[in-house]
Design a protein around this motif. Structure first.
Motif, PDB file in Angstrom:
ATOM      1  N   ARG A 164     -18.228  -5.888   0.089  1.00 34.90           N
ATOM      2  CA  ARG A 164     -16.854  -6.053  -0.373  1.00 34.90           C
ATOM      3  C   ARG A 164     -15.993  -4.965   0.250  1.00 34.90           C
ATOM      4  O   ARG A 164     -16.240  -3.771   0.052  1.00 34.90           O
ATOM      5  N   LEU A 165     -15.012  -5.396   1.005  1.00 30.27           N
ATOM      6  CA  LEU A 165     -14.048  -4.475   1.588  1.00 30.27           C
ATOM      7  C   LEU A 165     -12.867  -4.302   0.641  1.00 30.27           C
ATOM      8  O   LEU A 165     -12.483  -5.243  -0.064  1.00 30.27           O
ATOM      9  N   SER A 166     -12.316  -3.101   0.652  1.00 32.31           N
ATOM     10  CA  SER A 166     -11.115  -2.814  -0.131  1.00 32.31           C
ATOM     11  C   SER A 166     -10.026  -2.306   0.790  1.00 32.31           C
ATOM     12  O   SER A 166     -10.304  -1.678   1.817  1.00 32.31           O
ATOM     13  N   CYS A 167      -8.806  -2.564   0.410  1.00 30.69           N
ATOM     14  CA  CYS A 167      -7.640  -2.065   1.137  1.00 30.69           C
ATOM     15  C   CYS A 167      -6.704  -1.470   0.102  1.00 30.69           C
ATOM     16  O   CYS A 167      -6.094  -2.197  -0.687  1.00 30.69           O
ATOM     17  N   SER A 217       3.218  -5.125  -4.321  1.00 33.71           N
ATOM     18  CA  SER A 217       3.290  -6.508  -4.800  1.00 33.71           C
ATOM     19  C   SER A 217       4.296  -7.369  -4.051  1.00 33.71           C
ATOM     20  O   SER A 217       4.313  -8.588  -4.227  1.00 33.71           O
ATOM     21  N   ILE A 218       5.128  -6.789  -3.221  1.00 28.43           N
ATOM     22  CA  ILE A 218       6.105  -7.588  -2.488  1.00 28.43           C
ATOM     23  C   ILE A 218       5.575  -8.041  -1.129  1.00 28.43           C
ATOM     24  O   ILE A 218       6.229  -8.823  -0.435  1.00 28.43           O
ATOM     25  N   TYR A 219       4.389  -7.552  -0.769  1.00 32.81           N
ATOM     26  CA  TYR A 219       3.846  -7.844   0.557  1.00 32.81           C
ATOM     27  C   TYR A 219       2.806  -8.959   0.526  1.00 32.81           C
ATOM     28  O   TYR A 219       1.921  -8.975  -0.340  1.00 32.81           O
ATOM     29  N   LYS A 226     -14.678 -19.612   5.887  1.00 30.75           N
ATOM     30  CA  LYS A 226     -14.374 -20.398   4.691  1.00 30.75           C
ATOM     31  C   LYS A 226     -15.664 -20.732   3.944  1.00 30.75           C
ATOM     32  O   LYS A 226     -16.652 -21.160   4.545  1.00 30.75           O
ATOM     33  N   GLY A 227     -15.641 -20.486   2.635  1.00 32.62           N
ATOM     34  CA  GLY A 227     -16.826 -20.724   1.823  1.00 32.62           C
ATOM     35  C   GLY A 227     -17.760 -19.534   1.728  1.00 32.62           C
ATOM     36  O   GLY A 227     -18.653 -19.500   0.880  1.00 32.62           O
ATOM     37  N   ARG A 228     -17.561 -18.539   2.597  1.00 33.58           N
ATOM     38  CA  ARG A 228     -18.386 -17.319   2.557  1.00 33.58           C
ATOM     39  C   ARG A 228     -17.576 -16.102   2.130  1.00 33.58           C
ATOM     40  O   ARG A 228     -18.095 -15.222   1.459  1.00 33.58           O
ATOM     41  N   PHE A 229     -16.315 -16.034   2.546  1.00 29.92           N
ATOM     42  CA  PHE A 229     -15.451 -14.887   2.248  1.00 29.92           C
ATOM     43  C   PHE A 229     -14.424 -15.280   1.197  1.00 29.92           C
ATOM     44  O   PHE A 229     -13.948 -16.421   1.173  1.00 29.92           O
ATOM     45  N   THR A 230     -14.069 -14.318   0.358  1.00 33.88           N
ATOM     46  CA  THR A 230     -13.019 -14.525  -0.635  1.00 33.88           C
ATOM     47  C   THR A 230     -12.054 -13.356  -0.617  1.00 33.88           C
ATOM     48  O   THR A 230     -12.474 -12.201  -0.774  1.00 33.88           O
ATOM     49  N   ILE A 231     -10.785 -13.658  -0.427  1.00 34.42           N
ATOM     50  CA  ILE A 231      -9.745 -12.632  -0.457  1.00 34.42           C
ATOM     51  C   ILE A 231      -9.118 -12.616  -1.843  1.00 34.42           C
ATOM     52  O   ILE A 231      -8.944 -13.666  -2.477  1.00 34.42           O
ATOM     53  N   SER A 232      -8.814 -11.433  -2.330  1.00 38.16           N
ATOM     54  CA  SER A 232      -8.166 -11.302  -3.632  1.00 38.16           C
ATOM     55  C   SER A 232      -7.337 -10.023  -3.642  1.00 38.16           C
ATOM     56  O   SER A 232      -7.435  -9.204  -2.726  1.00 38.16           O
ATOM     57  N   ARG A 233      -6.537  -9.871  -4.659  1.00 40.19           N
ATOM     58  CA  ARG A 233      -5.723  -8.655  -4.776  1.00 40.19           C
ATOM     59  C   ARG A 233      -5.503  -8.340  -6.246  1.00 40.19           C
ATOM     60  O   ARG A 233      -5.505  -9.233  -7.096  1.00 40.19           O
ATOM     61  N   ASP A 234      -5.286  -7.073  -6.500  1.00 37.28           N
ATOM     62  CA  ASP A 234      -4.949  -6.598  -7.828  1.00 37.28           C
ATOM     63  C   ASP A 234      -3.675  -5.779  -7.677  1.00 37.28           C
ATOM     64  O   ASP A 234      -3.730  -4.609  -7.264  1.00 37.28           O
ATOM     65  N   ASN A 235      -2.554  -6.384  -7.969  1.00 41.65           N
ATOM     66  CA  ASN A 235      -1.281  -5.699  -7.749  1.00 41.65           C
ATOM     67  C   ASN A 235      -1.105  -4.497  -8.677  1.00 41.65           C
ATOM     68  O   ASN A 235      -0.390  -3.562  -8.342  1.00 41.65           O
ATOM     69  N   ALA A 236      -1.764  -4.519  -9.820  1.00 41.78           N
ATOM     70  CA  ALA A 236      -1.677  -3.378 -10.731  1.00 41.78           C
ATOM     71  C   ALA A 236      -2.388  -2.155 -10.158  1.00 41.78           C
ATOM     72  O   ALA A 236      -2.043  -1.015 -10.477  1.00 41.78           O
ATOM     73  N   LYS A 237      -3.378  -2.405  -9.296  1.00 44.19           N
ATOM     74  CA  LYS A 237      -4.141  -1.321  -8.678  1.00 44.19           C
ATOM     75  C   LYS A 237      -3.742  -1.087  -7.224  1.00 44.19           C
ATOM     76  O   LYS A 237      -4.352  -0.269  -6.533  1.00 44.19           O
ATOM     77  N   ASN A 238      -2.743  -1.825  -6.752  1.00 45.63           N
ATOM     78  CA  ASN A 238      -2.292  -1.687  -5.360  1.00 45.63           C
ATOM     79  C   ASN A 238      -3.452  -1.831  -4.373  1.00 45.63           C
ATOM     80  O   ASN A 238      -3.547  -1.096  -3.384  1.00 45.63           O
ATOM     81  N   THR A 239      -4.299  -2.805  -4.622  1.00 45.71           N
ATOM     82  CA  THR A 239      -5.503  -2.962  -3.814  1.00 45.71           C
ATOM     83  C   THR A 239      -5.769  -4.425  -3.498  1.00 45.71           C
ATOM     84  O   THR A 239      -5.567  -5.294  -4.362  1.00 45.71           O
ATOM     85  N   MET A 240      -6.214  -4.655  -2.278  1.00 41.89           N
ATOM     86  CA  MET A 240      -6.652  -5.982  -1.849  1.00 41.89           C
ATOM     87  C   MET A 240      -8.143  -5.904  -1.520  1.00 41.89           C
ATOM     88  O   MET A 240      -8.640  -4.833  -1.152  1.00 41.89           O
TER      89      MET A 240
END
Length: 123
Positions: free
Chosen positions: A19-22, A30-32, A65-79
């Motif tokens: 799992r990669l984090s940004c 949250s505007i990006y 597709k089907g192997r990777f999942t992108i997500s974000r947590d705007n409260a934590k400023n992290t993707m």
């Protein structure tokens, strides 16, 4: 401007997960719209996945597709990029990027980039 720092890369074996984090700092995260790109040795940078500013829309390159999942947590400023069933061809430096105006797969549409994190998948 938003500053981006990737983490979570490493050396794994075929079939493993990472799992990669940004982490973002500076301007309001949250505007990006946010994207993941990667560049393998000797190859051009390619789009991997993107997520809209509110997290409601995502898009993936067909090879993940089907192997990777992108997500974000705007409260934590992290993707995040959850990568499962990794293949040797996933080996690359992975970059996160932020776009203020474009929900886009095109690198030039992104305004801010991280320094990258290396992912190596060994067979």
């Amino acid at each position: 401007q938003v500053q981006l720092v990737e983490s979570g890369g490493g050396l794994v074996q075929v079939g493993d997960s990472l799992r990669l984090s940004c982490a973002a700092s500076g301007h309001s995260f949250s505007i990006y719209h946010m994207g993941w790109f990667r560049q393998a040795p000797g190859k051009e940078r390619e789009f991997v996945a993107l997520i809209s500013s509110d997290g409601d829309s995502t898009s993936y390159v067909s090879s993940v597709k089907g192997r990777f999942t992108i997500s974000r947590d705007n409260a934590k400023n992290t993707m995040y990029l959850q990568m499962n069933s990794l293949k040797s061809e996933d080996t690359a430096v992975y970059y996160c990027a932020a776009s203020y105006s474009s929900f886009s797969r095109r690198g030039p549409d992104y305004d801010n980039w991280g320094q990258g994190t290396q992912v190596t998948v060994s067979s």
